[in-house]
Design a protein around this motif. Structure first.
Motif, PDB file in Angstrom:
ATOM      1  N   LEU A  92     -11.934 -11.251  24.397  1.00  0.00           N
ATOM      2  CA  LEU A  92     -10.985 -11.825  25.352  1.00  0.00           C
ATOM      3  C   LEU A  92     -10.209 -10.780  26.140  1.00  0.00           C
ATOM      4  CD1 LEU A  92      -9.418 -14.706  23.233  1.00  0.00           C
ATOM      5  CD2 LEU A  92     -11.133 -14.888  25.020  1.00  0.00           C
ATOM      6  N   GLY A  93     -10.070  -9.596  25.612  1.00  0.00           N
ATOM      7  CA  GLY A  93      -9.226  -8.581  26.213  1.00  0.00           C
ATOM      8  C   GLY A  93      -7.917  -8.498  25.463  1.00  0.00           C
ATOM      9  N   PHE A  94      -7.187  -7.419  25.702  1.00  0.00           N
ATOM     10  CA  PHE A  94      -5.965  -7.179  24.943  1.00  0.00           C
ATOM     11  C   PHE A  94      -4.842  -8.126  25.334  1.00  0.00           C
ATOM     12  CE2 PHE A  94      -1.922  -4.936  24.293  1.00  0.00           C
ATOM     13  CZ  PHE A  94      -1.971  -4.819  22.916  1.00  0.00           C
ATOM     14  N   LEU A  95      -4.566  -8.255  26.618  1.00  0.00           N
ATOM     15  CA  LEU A  95      -3.436  -9.080  27.039  1.00  0.00           C
ATOM     16  C   LEU A  95      -3.611 -10.556  26.698  1.00  0.00           C
ATOM     17  CD1 LEU A  95      -2.351  -7.386  30.379  1.00  0.00           C
ATOM     18  CD2 LEU A  95      -1.233  -7.297  28.159  1.00  0.00           C
ATOM     19  N   PRO A  96      -4.785 -11.168  26.894  1.00  0.00           N
ATOM     20  CA  PRO A  96      -4.933 -12.563  26.461  1.00  0.00           C
ATOM     21  C   PRO A  96      -4.766 -12.741  24.954  1.00  0.00           C
ATOM     22  CG  PRO A  96      -6.643 -12.029  28.030  1.00  0.00           C
ATOM     23  CD  PRO A  96      -5.945 -10.743  27.695  1.00  0.00           C
ATOM     24  N   CYS A  97      -5.288 -11.804  24.154  1.00  0.00           N
ATOM     25  CA  CYS A  97      -5.119 -11.890  22.698  1.00  0.00           C
ATOM     26  C   CYS A  97      -3.652 -11.741  22.311  1.00  0.00           C
ATOM     27  CB  CYS A  97      -5.945 -10.819  22.000  1.00  0.00           C
ATOM     28  SG  CYS A  97      -7.673 -11.242  21.855  1.00  0.00           S
ATOM     29  N   LEU A  98      -2.967 -10.829  22.965  1.00  0.00           N
ATOM     30  CA  LEU A  98      -1.550 -10.653  22.689  1.00  0.00           C
ATOM     31  C   LEU A  98      -0.765 -11.903  23.083  1.00  0.00           C
ATOM     32  CD1 LEU A  98       0.462  -8.537  21.641  1.00  0.00           C
ATOM     33  CD2 LEU A  98       0.805  -7.847  24.009  1.00  0.00           C
ATOM     34  N   PHE A  99      -1.120 -12.510  24.197  1.00  0.00           N
ATOM     35  CA  PHE A  99      -0.469 -13.731  24.655  1.00  0.00           C
ATOM     36  C   PHE A  99      -0.662 -14.860  23.634  1.00  0.00           C
ATOM     37  CE2 PHE A  99      -0.712 -17.796  26.882  1.00  0.00           C
ATOM     38  CZ  PHE A  99       0.529 -17.825  27.507  1.00  0.00           C
ATOM     39  N   ILE A 100      -1.889 -15.065  23.179  1.00  0.00           N
ATOM     40  CA  ILE A 100      -2.190 -16.122  22.205  1.00  0.00           C
ATOM     41  C   ILE A 100      -1.436 -15.874  20.906  1.00  0.00           C
ATOM     42  CG2 ILE A 100      -4.028 -17.111  20.766  1.00  0.00           C
ATOM     43  CD1 ILE A 100      -5.920 -16.570  23.181  1.00  0.00           C
ATOM     44  N   PHE A 101      -1.470 -14.628  20.424  1.00  0.00           N
ATOM     45  CA  PHE A 101      -0.761 -14.288  19.195  1.00  0.00           C
ATOM     46  C   PHE A 101       0.728 -14.564  19.335  1.00  0.00           C
ATOM     47  CE2 PHE A 101       1.916 -10.997  17.249  1.00  0.00           C
ATOM     48  CZ  PHE A 101       1.779 -11.356  15.924  1.00  0.00           C
ATOM     49  N   TYR A 102       1.313 -14.125  20.433  1.00  0.00           N
ATOM     50  CA  TYR A 102       2.756 -14.255  20.635  1.00  0.00           C
ATOM     51  C   TYR A 102       3.184 -15.720  20.654  1.00  0.00           C
ATOM     52  CZ  TYR A 102       7.353 -12.884  22.358  1.00  0.00           C
ATOM     53  OH  TYR A 102       8.696 -12.671  22.490  1.00  0.00           O
ATOM     54  N   VAL A 103       2.441 -16.539  21.398  1.00  0.00           N
ATOM     55  CA  VAL A 103       2.778 -17.963  21.485  1.00  0.00           C
ATOM     56  C   VAL A 103       2.625 -18.639  20.122  1.00  0.00           C
ATOM     57  CG1 VAL A 103       2.083 -20.180  22.473  1.00  0.00           C
ATOM     58  CG2 VAL A 103       2.301 -18.175  23.937  1.00  0.00           C
ATOM     59  N   LEU A 104       1.503 -18.381  19.454  1.00  0.00           N
ATOM     60  CA  LEU A 104       1.273 -19.008  18.152  1.00  0.00           C
ATOM     61  C   LEU A 104       2.281 -18.527  17.109  1.00  0.00           C
ATOM     62  CD1 LEU A 104      -2.628 -19.038  17.952  1.00  0.00           C
ATOM     63  CD2 LEU A 104      -1.085 -20.954  18.412  1.00  0.00           C
ATOM     64  N   TRP A 105       2.636 -17.261  17.148  1.00  0.00           N
ATOM     65  CA  TRP A 105       3.600 -16.730  16.184  1.00  0.00           C
ATOM     66  C   TRP A 105       4.969 -17.374  16.384  1.00  0.00           C
ATOM     67  CZ3 TRP A 105       2.717 -13.807  11.998  1.00  0.00           C
ATOM     68  CH2 TRP A 105       3.817 -13.304  11.321  1.00  0.00           C
ATOM     69  N   LEU A 106       5.401 -17.440  17.626  1.00  0.00           N
ATOM     70  CA  LEU A 106       6.719 -18.035  17.885  1.00  0.00           C
ATOM     71  C   LEU A 106       6.737 -19.521  17.566  1.00  0.00           C
ATOM     72  CD1 LEU A 106       7.817 -16.327  21.218  1.00  0.00           C
ATOM     73  CD2 LEU A 106       8.572 -15.808  18.901  1.00  0.00           C
ATOM     74  N   LYS A 107       5.659 -20.213  17.868  1.00  0.00           N
ATOM     75  CA  LYS A 107       5.632 -21.663  17.683  1.00  0.00           C
ATOM     76  C   LYS A 107       5.376 -22.048  16.225  1.00  0.00           C
ATOM     77  CE  LYS A 107       6.204 -25.595  19.354  1.00  0.00           C
ATOM     78  NZ  LYS A 107       7.569 -25.966  19.189  1.00  0.00           N
ATOM     79  N   LEU A 108       4.384 -21.436  15.598  1.00  0.00           N
ATOM     80  CA  LEU A 108       3.974 -21.858  14.250  1.00  0.00           C
ATOM     81  C   LEU A 108       4.726 -21.133  13.132  1.00  0.00           C
ATOM     82  CD1 LEU A 108       0.120 -22.074  14.828  1.00  0.00           C
ATOM     83  CD2 LEU A 108       1.807 -23.922  14.915  1.00  0.00           C
ATOM     84  N   TYR A 109       4.971 -19.852  13.291  1.00  0.00           N
ATOM     85  CA  TYR A 109       5.610 -19.098  12.217  1.00  0.00           C
ATOM     86  C   TYR A 109       7.133 -19.124  12.349  1.00  0.00           C
ATOM     87  CZ  TYR A 109       6.463 -15.484   8.772  1.00  0.00           C
ATOM     88  OH  TYR A 109       6.911 -14.792   7.678  1.00  0.00           O
ATOM     89  N   ALA A 110       7.632 -18.805  13.547  1.00  0.00           N
ATOM     90  CA  ALA A 110       9.083 -18.780  13.750  1.00  0.00           C
ATOM     91  C   ALA A 110       9.646 -20.177  14.003  1.00  0.00           C
ATOM     92  CB  ALA A 110       9.431 -17.864  14.912  1.00  0.00           C
ATOM     93  N   LYS A 111       8.758 -21.109  14.323  1.00  0.00           N
ATOM     94  CA  LYS A 111       9.121 -22.514  14.546  1.00  0.00           C
ATOM     95  C   LYS A 111      10.193 -22.666  15.629  1.00  0.00           C
ATOM     96  CE  LYS A 111       7.821 -24.035   9.910  1.00  0.00           C
ATOM     97  NZ  LYS A 111       6.515 -23.578  10.045  1.00  0.00           N
ATOM     98  N   LEU A 112       9.978 -21.977  16.755  1.00  0.00           N
ATOM     99  CA  LEU A 112      10.886 -22.085  17.885  1.00  0.00           C
ATOM    100  C   LEU A 112      10.473 -23.246  18.781  1.00  0.00           C
ATOM    101  CD1 LEU A 112      11.278 -18.323  18.842  1.00  0.00           C
ATOM    102  CD2 LEU A 112      12.809 -19.728  17.481  1.00  0.00           C
TER     103      LEU A 112
END
Length: 152
Positions: A92-112
């Motif tokens: 996917l490339g670095f920036l799309p992977c970072l984007f997916i990780f960031y969104v999923l981390w904030l939504k699923l792990y941090a529960k924002l």
């Protein structure tokens, strides 16, 4: 059988890694080029590894006096996510992977909330893209998907 403490094992591993990099720096890459009076490729890794070795030895010595450190299994989640980013960058490339990780981390792990996730993601990507891609001209890996679509 004596159980090894985590606060002993980590400095032991870093000490072993530093010895490997000192060896590589000195014998494989070289430290100094006498002809041009300039450092070779191995000088910086060897110096950093030597400092790491000294600190690791001090930590090994001090770990004998400390109580055992507990290990939080949730740390494995972060390590797994970082491994997925590393391998996903190929496709996917670095920036799309970072984007997916960031969104999923904030939504699923941090529960924002979605609002907080969207705002922080937009700000973070404006900073990352602006500072690294535009200002510093760093080219991030594009990934096979975007290469196939003709994007570089």
């Amino acid at each position: 059988m004596k159980k090894w403490k985590l606060n002993f094992l980590f400095p032991l591993v870093t000490a072993i890694m530093s010895v490997v990099w000192i060896y590589k720096g000195v014998f494989e890459y070289g430290l100094w080029d006498a002809k041009s009076a300039s450092p070779k490729d191995g000088l910086f890794p060897a110096v950093v590894a030597a400092v790491l070795l000294i600190v690791s030895i001090l930590l090994i010595i001090s770990s004998r006096k400390e109580e055992a450190v507990t290990f939080d299994r949730r740390a494995l989640l972060l390590i797994g996510c970082l491994a997925l980013i590393y391998f996903g960058t190929t496709y996917l490339g670095f920036l799309p992977c970072l984007f997916i990780f960031y969104v999923l981390w904030l939504k699923l792990y941090a529960k924002l909330s979605w609002k907080t996730t969207a705002i922080s993601t937009a700000v973070m990507f404006a900073i990352v893209y602006g500072a690294f891609s535009m200002w510093l001209k760093i080219r991030f890996p594009v990934g096979l998907l975007f290469q196939a679509l003709g994007m570089k």
